[in-house]
Design a protein around this motif. Structure first.
Motif, PDB file in Angstrom:
ATOM      1  N   ARG A 194       0.828  -1.205   0.000  1.00 27.08           N
ATOM      2  CA  ARG A 194       0.000   0.000   0.000  1.00 27.08           C
ATOM      3  C   ARG A 194       0.862   1.255   0.000  1.00 27.08           C
ATOM      4  O   ARG A 194       0.543   2.248  -0.682  1.00 27.08           O
ATOM      5  CB  ARG A 194      -0.926  -0.015   1.222  1.00 27.08           C
TER       6      ARG A 194
ATOM      7  N   ALA B  59       0.952   7.930  -5.678  1.00 24.79           N
ATOM      8  CA  ALA B  59      -0.263   8.729  -5.905  1.00 24.79           C
ATOM      9  C   ALA B  59      -0.106  10.135  -5.342  1.00 24.79           C
ATOM     10  O   ALA B  59      -0.511  11.118  -5.985  1.00 24.79           O
ATOM     11  CB  ALA B  59      -1.461   8.029  -5.277  1.00 24.79           C
TER      12      ALA B  59
ATOM     13  N   LEU C  53       2.128   2.382  -3.521  1.00 20.46           N
ATOM     14  CA  LEU C  53       1.129   3.042  -4.367  1.00 20.46           C
ATOM     15  C   LEU C  53       0.674   4.367  -3.789  1.00 20.46           C
ATOM     16  O   LEU C  53       0.433   5.323  -4.531  1.00 20.46           O
ATOM     17  CB  LEU C  53      -0.064   2.113  -4.600  1.00 20.46           C
ATOM     18  N   ASN C  54       0.567   4.437  -2.465  1.00 18.00           N
ATOM     19  CA  ASN C  54       0.131   5.693  -1.851  1.00 18.00           C
ATOM     20  C   ASN C  54       1.138   6.814  -2.089  1.00 18.00           C
ATOM     21  O   ASN C  54       0.764   7.959  -2.376  1.00 18.00           O
ATOM     22  CB  ASN C  54      -0.083   5.494  -0.350  1.00 18.00           C
TER      23      ASN C  54
ATOM     24  N   PRO D 252      -5.038  -1.060  -2.975  1.00 19.65           N
ATOM     25  CA  PRO D 252      -4.563  -2.033  -3.965  1.00 19.65           C
ATOM     26  C   PRO D 252      -4.466  -3.461  -3.463  1.00 19.65           C
ATOM     27  O   PRO D 252      -4.347  -4.396  -4.265  1.00 19.65           O
ATOM     28  CB  PRO D 252      -3.164  -1.509  -4.303  1.00 19.65           C
TER      29      PRO D 252
ATOM     30  N   VAL E 193      -5.703   7.149  -4.021  1.00 15.99           N
ATOM     31  CA  VAL E 193      -5.783   5.699  -4.204  1.00 15.99           C
ATOM     32  C   VAL E 193      -7.138   5.226  -3.697  1.00 15.99           C
ATOM     33  O   VAL E 193      -7.442   5.342  -2.515  1.00 15.99           O
ATOM     34  CB  VAL E 193      -4.656   4.979  -3.439  1.00 15.99           C
TER      35      VAL E 193
END
Length: 465
Positions: free
Chosen positions: A325, A332, A328-329, A343, A339
């Motif tokens: 996580r 983003a 991706l965070n 994910p 997000v």
């Protein structure tokens, strides 16, 4: 040690079942019948049964966790490399400590490490045994696995000196003897795999010879790829070019692999094993879970080296959930995006630790879920604690609040090996003293006075590599 015995019939009553079987899902209340080594029935109420009754109230039943990559022989020197880099690990463990082991030290380490796994609800381990400095070292390591009473795929992984990268030392054929002496029955708890050095840590010619030996013995392969700087050169592309990428290969780490390499693994039916906590500690690269999962590759979790991290699957599950996580965070936020949805879920992570692990350990048809007909490798987790009550979301509770102290009961092959929070066939004080004495011998031979403050030099490959 007394040999574990199994009650012929046991019924667990009124348990909260997190089956990891997609056709069954989660049951708020279930009765589970075990006959011999198999799960015989699952119903909300089985009614009267002629069997040993085991209360399931305030318990979650799960399939036993599967650790698909653990260097169990390093249990004697646990935590010494918590503050080391990956190159320091090669210098310290490979350059100094590994060669200081004698066969009796391998036995003590493997017995301790396998019982540590069982105590934490891990019922199957892929034991990456890569310190087989003599045939006696290998025999002692294997004997300890059998004595522990755990299900295991024992991966023959060469000797210590053969692992100093980049190695041009040919593979020892002692594994041929090992296969005949120890693994002559397909019905035993412990099976054999090859854990070769692979194209990152051995020359290409040696790697081809290693894989040819696995095929000669008809055993699966578990191999490191894509870990840290050694993993930048597209090892999986090279493996496919030479016919080494197939459905009987599990790829360990995978952090630095290119997208085309994940595509190859998916196309050829392989699986991956990631060690999220260790990989983030030692700088292996970004976690591979999402890139593998998005391609339909079976994802599993591992502890890797307990010289650096703890030996339980709860920590590994938290690490992969938070780490995936986080990646991706942060991306983003840098892109001024959000997000939504997240994910990766706790449910998926629990699958990685159970059915995903069983698949990556080449046992997906017999373990990995609580399914009628499968082997009874099961655990009960307590929920009658301050940290678990009230129970709302089972996967969230297991992943985020789970710990080895909650593991109340463990079955392996239908045998209860832990009951009421205590391993029942081994004396802790004996095992601890055996391990401490072996640890002292190894450190003395290695010339290490204080393992807690020792900082090895950074490993450098030989000139010309």
């Amino acid at each position: 040690m007394a040999a574990p015995s199994s009650a012929s019939r046991q019924v667990v009553r009124g348990v909260r079942l997190a089956s990891q079987d997609p056709t069954l899902g989660e049951l708020r209340r279930a009765d589970v019948l075990i006959e011999g080594d198999r799960i015989a029935a699952i119903e909300t109420d089985l009614g009267p049964v002629d069997a040993e009754e085991i209360p399931g109230a305030d318990r979650i039943m799960l399939p036993g966790f599967v650790d698909t990559h653990r260097h169990t022989w390093q249990s004697l020197i646990r935590h010494v490399s918590t503050d080391w880099t990956l190159p320091q690990y090669f210098s310290g463990v490979r350059g100094v400590l590994g060669k200081a082991y004698q066969p009796e030290d391998m036995y003590a380490a493997n017995l301790l490490g396998m019982l540590d796994a069982l105590d934490a609800g891990i019922t199957t381990v892929v034991d990456w045994s890569h310190n087989n400095n003599t045939p006696e070292h290998a025999d002692a390591a294997i004997q300890a696995v059998f004595d522990a009473g755990i299900r295991c795929t024992w991966g023959y992984g060469n000797s210590n000196d053969e692992w100093l990268p980049v190695s041009d030392i040919p593979q020892s054929r002692d594994v041929v003897r090992i296969a005949k002496q120890w693994f002559d029955s397909p019905d035993q708890l412990v099976s054999l795999a090859l854990a070769p050095r692979g194209p990152q840590f051995a020359t290409k010619d040696v790697t081809l010879e290693d894989f040819a030996l696995a095929r000669e013995l008809d055993i699966p392969v578990t191999v490191h790829v894509g870990d840290g700087a050694w993993g930048r050169d597209k090892p999986v592309v090279w493996m496919r070019k030479h016919g080494l990428a197939d459905a009987r290969t599990t790829y360990v780490h995978c952090n630095m692999l290119a997208d085309e390499e994940f595509d190859i693994i998916a196309e050829t039916g392989g699986a991956v094993s990631i060690a999220p906590e260790l990989e983030m500690h030692m700088g292996h690269g970004r976690l591979a879970a999402l890139r593998a999962r998005d391609r339909g590759i079976p994802v599993s979790l591992s502890i890797d080296v307990c010289t650096s991290v703890g030996g339980d699957m709860f920590s590994a599950m938290r690490a992969v959930l938070a780490g995936s996580r986080y990646l991706l965070n942060v991306a983003a936020l840098d892109a001024h995006e959000s997000v939504d949805p997240l994910p990766l879920t706790a449910l998926e992570v629990l699958q990685f630790a159970t059915q995903g692990g069983a698949t990556a350990a080449w046992r997906g048809e017999e373990i990995g879920s609580v399914t009628v007909g499968k082997k009874a490798d099961l655990i009960l987790l307590r929920t009658d604690t301050y940290g678990m009550a009230p129970l709302n979301y089972v996967a969230g509770a297991v992943v985020e609040s789970g710990n080895p102290q909650l593991v109340d009961t463990v079955w392996v092959d239908g045998r209860v090996v832990k009951r009421d929070g205590v391993l029942v066939y081994h004396d802790f004080h004996r095992v601890r003293d055996l391990a401490a004495a072996a640890r002292d011998r190894v450190l003395e031979r290695a010339g290490v006075d204080d393992p807690g403050t020792w900082q090895p030099a950074v490993y450098a490959a030989p000139d010309g590599e």
